[in-house]
Design a protein around this motif. Structure first.
Motif, PDB file in Angstrom:
ATOM      1  N   ALA A  33     -20.851 -14.970   4.704  1.00  0.00           N
ATOM      2  CA  ALA A  33     -20.249 -15.548   5.898  1.00  0.00           C
ATOM      3  C   ALA A  33     -21.289 -16.323   6.706  1.00  0.00           C
ATOM      4  N   GLU A  34     -22.508 -15.815   6.756  1.00  0.00           N
ATOM      5  CA  GLU A  34     -23.565 -16.462   7.514  1.00  0.00           C
ATOM      6  C   GLU A  34     -23.858 -17.857   6.970  1.00  0.00           C
ATOM      7  N   ALA A  35     -23.818 -18.007   5.662  1.00  0.00           N
ATOM      8  CA  ALA A  35     -24.057 -19.317   5.047  1.00  0.00           C
ATOM      9  C   ALA A  35     -22.946 -20.295   5.415  1.00  0.00           C
ATOM     10  N   ALA A  36     -21.721 -19.793   5.559  1.00  0.00           N
ATOM     11  CA  ALA A  36     -20.583 -20.659   5.870  1.00  0.00           C
ATOM     12  C   ALA A  36     -20.601 -21.110   7.326  1.00  0.00           C
ATOM     13  N   GLU A  37     -21.111 -20.304   8.229  1.00  0.00           N
ATOM     14  CA  GLU A  37     -21.112 -20.609   9.655  1.00  0.00           C
ATOM     15  C   GLU A  37     -22.548 -20.664  10.161  1.00  0.00           C
ATOM     16  N   ALA A  38     -23.180 -21.824  10.062  1.00  0.00           N
ATOM     17  CA  ALA A  38     -24.597 -21.953  10.386  1.00  0.00           C
ATOM     18  C   ALA A  38     -24.880 -21.814  11.881  1.00  0.00           C
ATOM     19  N   ASN A  39     -23.884 -22.001  12.756  1.00  0.00           N
ATOM     20  CA  ASN A  39     -24.136 -21.932  14.197  1.00  0.00           C
ATOM     21  C   ASN A  39     -23.679 -20.600  14.800  1.00  0.00           C
ATOM     22  N   THR A  40     -23.568 -19.580  13.992  1.00  0.00           N
ATOM     23  CA  THR A  40     -23.160 -18.265  14.469  1.00  0.00           C
ATOM     24  C   THR A  40     -24.163 -17.209  14.020  1.00  0.00           C
ATOM     25  N   GLY A  41     -23.944 -16.011  14.485  1.00  0.00           N
ATOM     26  CA  GLY A  41     -24.667 -14.841  14.013  1.00  0.00           C
ATOM     27  C   GLY A  41     -23.640 -13.828  13.540  1.00  0.00           C
ATOM     28  N   THR A  42     -24.083 -12.820  12.834  1.00  0.00           N
ATOM     29  CA  THR A  42     -23.165 -11.837  12.273  1.00  0.00           C
ATOM     30  C   THR A  42     -23.437 -10.469  12.862  1.00  0.00           C
ATOM     31  N   VAL A  43     -22.369  -9.742  13.117  1.00  0.00           N
ATOM     32  CA  VAL A  43     -22.496  -8.344  13.518  1.00  0.00           C
ATOM     33  C   VAL A  43     -21.622  -7.508  12.592  1.00  0.00           C
ATOM     34  N   ASN A  44     -22.181  -6.418  12.101  1.00  0.00           N
ATOM     35  CA  ASN A  44     -21.475  -5.480  11.231  1.00  0.00           C
ATOM     36  C   ASN A  44     -21.319  -4.176  11.996  1.00  0.00           C
ATOM     37  N   LEU A  45     -20.092  -3.673  12.081  1.00  0.00           N
ATOM     38  CA  LEU A  45     -19.808  -2.443  12.805  1.00  0.00           C
ATOM     39  C   LEU A  45     -19.228  -1.413  11.852  1.00  0.00           C
ATOM     40  N   ALA A  46     -19.689  -0.171  11.969  1.00  0.00           N
ATOM     41  CA  ALA A  46     -19.166   0.913  11.134  1.00  0.00           C
ATOM     42  C   ALA A  46     -19.002   2.168  11.981  1.00  0.00           C
ATOM     43  N   ALA A  47     -17.836   2.803  11.851  1.00  0.00           N
ATOM     44  CA  ALA A  47     -17.572   4.077  12.524  1.00  0.00           C
ATOM     45  C   ALA A  47     -17.794   5.201  11.515  1.00  0.00           C
ATOM     46  N   THR A  48     -18.466   6.269  11.967  1.00  0.00           N
ATOM     47  CA  THR A  48     -18.724   7.402  11.076  1.00  0.00           C
ATOM     48  C   THR A  48     -18.130   8.679  11.649  1.00  0.00           C
ATOM     49  N   LEU A  49     -17.904   9.613  10.765  1.00  0.00           N
ATOM     50  CA  LEU A  49     -17.433  10.948  11.115  1.00  0.00           C
ATOM     51  C   LEU A  49     -18.181  11.924  10.225  1.00  0.00           C
TER      52      LEU A  49
END
Length: 116
Positions: A33-49
């Motif tokens: 996704a980062e390669a496709a959108e050069a003017n953005t940044g990426t955030v990955n979110l994960a919920a754990t239990l």
């Protein structure tokens, strides 16, 4: 004294391995996704239990200032965001968690929030 059985140890090992695989999958997807959108940044979110992916319905709300940017009920998600300051809010099992973060062009941020 609380004794752990072999089954408990195996379950904990499988949970940890599953979390690692999920985070790697998020990271690899974010790279594409980062390669496709050069003017953005990426955030990955994960919920754990219990130190493993929640694998249940949760409520994520990502906001920038007063504006809601994204809502989701998945236990993990990856977002391409324009640079700025954000907050991720998680509701899971009656617990509310939040995390503030900053996105810059080309950045890749990963956050794990615990439901317990």
């Amino acid at each position: 004294m609380n004794k752990r059985t072999t089954g408990d140890k195996i379950a904990d090992t499988l949970a940890a391995a599953t979390l690692a695989v999920c985070l790697l999958a998020i990271a690899f997807g974010a790279g594409r996704a980062e390669a496709a959108e050069a003017n953005t940044g990426t955030v990955n979110l994960a919920a754990t239990l219990k130190n493993a992916p929640a694998f249940q319905k949760v409520s994520w709300v990502v906001v920038r200032g007063r504006d809601t940017v994204k809502t989701s009920h998945a236990h993990s998600l990856s977002l391409d965001l324009v640079p700025g300051n954000y907050e991720a809010r998680l509701e899971c099992n009656g617990n509310n968690r939040s995390r503030s973060f900053t996105v810059s062009v080309g950045s890749n941020n990963s956050f794990v929030l615990a439901c317990d």
